[in-house]
Design an enzyme around this catalytic site. Structure first.
Site, PDB file in Angstrom:
ATOM      1  N   LYS A  54       7.394  21.157 -68.158  1.00  0.00           N
ATOM      2  CA  LYS A  54       8.408  20.921 -69.194  1.00  0.00           C
ATOM      3  C   LYS A  54       9.763  20.612 -68.549  1.00  0.00           C
ATOM      4  O   LYS A  54      10.461  19.694 -68.969  1.00  0.00           O
ATOM      5  CB  LYS A  54       8.537  22.150 -70.123  1.00  0.00           C
ATOM      6  CG  LYS A  54       7.381  22.260 -71.104  1.00  0.00           C
ATOM      7  CD  LYS A  54       7.335  23.598 -71.828  1.00  0.00           C
ATOM      8  CE  LYS A  54       6.060  23.687 -72.652  1.00  0.00           C
ATOM      9  NZ  LYS A  54       5.770  25.029 -73.188  1.00  0.00           N
ATOM     10  N   GLN A  98       8.560  30.751 -73.467  1.00  0.00           N
ATOM     11  CA  GLN A  98       7.147  30.481 -73.197  1.00  0.00           C
ATOM     12  C   GLN A  98       6.286  31.672 -73.628  1.00  0.00           C
ATOM     13  O   GLN A  98       6.534  32.808 -73.230  1.00  0.00           O
ATOM     14  CB  GLN A  98       6.966  30.189 -71.696  1.00  0.00           C
ATOM     15  CG  GLN A  98       5.562  29.806 -71.300  1.00  0.00           C
ATOM     16  CD  GLN A  98       5.107  28.479 -71.899  1.00  0.00           C
ATOM     17  OE1 GLN A  98       5.836  27.493 -71.911  1.00  0.00           O
ATOM     18  NE2 GLN A  98       3.891  28.467 -72.427  1.00  0.00           N
ATOM     19  N   ASP A 121      10.621  24.633 -80.743  1.00  0.00           N
ATOM     20  CA  ASP A 121       9.180  24.882 -80.887  1.00  0.00           C
ATOM     21  C   ASP A 121       8.786  24.975 -82.360  1.00  0.00           C
ATOM     22  O   ASP A 121       7.606  24.926 -82.683  1.00  0.00           O
ATOM     23  CB  ASP A 121       8.816  26.212 -80.209  1.00  0.00           C
ATOM     24  CG  ASP A 121       8.047  26.012 -78.917  1.00  0.00           C
ATOM     25  OD1 ASP A 121       7.530  24.900 -78.694  1.00  0.00           O
ATOM     26  OD2 ASP A 121       7.956  26.984 -78.136  1.00  0.00           O
TER      27      ASP A 121
END
Ligand code: NAD
Length: 297
Positions: A54, A98, A121
């Site tokens: 990422k 994460q 997200d």
């Protein structure tokens, strides 16, 4: 019939190039780069790979990547303090924590602490709610990537029968919401669904997000349907000691019936990071009060 292969890798490359162009335009207008902060707690090897990838993709798209690597024994309070600091940082447009987090940390509490307008997200309940009622917000990256592939293939989805297998908050539920918004007739199947094969046989669009290797068989698929396989399952390979990735769909038998299918790997997988970059770009424009056309990316 042999299904056309839905090339998610190529689509994702195009999307990343478009994001890169708009990120450069953002920098020229805002006088700063768009920025994505990624927080990793602990040393889970798969998570380390995702975070690295990422970060690299963010920089390649012309955006700043801020990586926060915290030890596995970080307390919940300390993690919440890092999130609060990122919420307040004007250089940070998107925040991604994460998952999974270590067991002593309450994931929902952490997600609830991320400012909804930096929640790229799309996991915050505010963004889940915005999606449900049709307000602009952030949509989880994987299902949004699936929708992009479907629209690229089919154009208008209105009136089509869609079956989503899986009801997770990350994939199945937001996928169903997105398809409802496109005026599909949506069925959500899950582990308690009866006669799953029959349910799937009705679908013009099948999205499989289960986590069970090659569960969906070709004779479950209506001839001509479009199949999006979200599953990522590692199984034993032909050579001893080697593994390979397979999806939730039995590719060979499904490809003989479907009109198009997203393979594993190379279908949905590459879309997730590309959509994350897209969401970060959208966050940057919004946070800076700059216009970005709804269909720009
Ligand atoms: P999850 O475990 O949270 O949810 C799985 C869902 O499948 C559940 O809703 C469950 O009800 C349903 N299910 C389980 N067994 C079933 C059965 N026998 N019949 C019908 N439904 C059944 O998983 P998730 O996070 O939604 O992920 C699903 C899959 O997608 C996994 O393989 C995951 O690795 C993959 N995934 C891929 C990406 C990507 O970037 N491509 C992103 C997220 C998840």
């Amino acid at each position: 019939m042999t299904a056309a292969v839905i090339d998610g890798k190529a689509f994702a490359e195009g999307l990343r190039a478009r994001v890169g162009g708009l990120a450069a335009a953002f920098e020229a207008k805002a006088g700063r780069k768009a920025g994505l902060a990624v927080v990793l707690v602990g040393e889970d090897p798969a998570s380390q790979v995702y975070v690295r990838s990422k970060g690299k993709s963010t920089v390649e798209a012309g955006m700043n990547s801020f990586e926060h690597k915290l030890p596995a024994d970080t307390t919940e309070d300390d993690l919440l303090a890092v999130v609060a600091q990122l919420n307040a940082d004007p250089a940070v447009d998107g925040i991604l924590v994460q998952l999974p987090l270590p067991a002593h940390i309450d994931e929902q509490k952490v997600i609830a602490t991320i400012a909804p307008d930096k929640d790229v997200d799309g996991f915050h309940v505010i963004n889940a709610g915005r999606l449900a009622v049709g307000q602009p917000g952030f949509v989880p990256c994987t299902p949004l990537g699936c929708l992009m592939l479907l629209k690229d293939r089919l154009g208008d989805l209105s009136g089509l029968d869609a079956v989503v297998i899986g009801r997770s908050n990350i994939v199945g539920k937001p996928m169903a919401q997105l398809l409802i918004a496109e005026s599909c007739t949506v069925t959500v199947a899950h582990s308690r669904t009866k006669n799953l094969a029959e349910v799937v046989r009705r679908a013009d669009i099948v999205v499989a997000a289960v986590g069970r290797p090659e569960m969906v068989k070709g004779d479950w698929i209506k001839p001509g349907a479009v199949v999006i396989d979200v599953g990522i399952n590692r199984v034993a390979g032909a050579t001893e000691g080697k593994t390979r990735l397979v999806g939730d769909v039995d590719y060979a038998s499904a490809a003989a019936v479907a009109s198009a299918i997203a393979p594993v790997p190379g279908g949905v997988g590459p879309m997730t990071i590309a959509v994350l970059l897209r969401n970060t770009l959208v966050a940057a424009y919004r946070n800076a009060g700059l216009e970005l056309a709804a269909d720009a990316v």
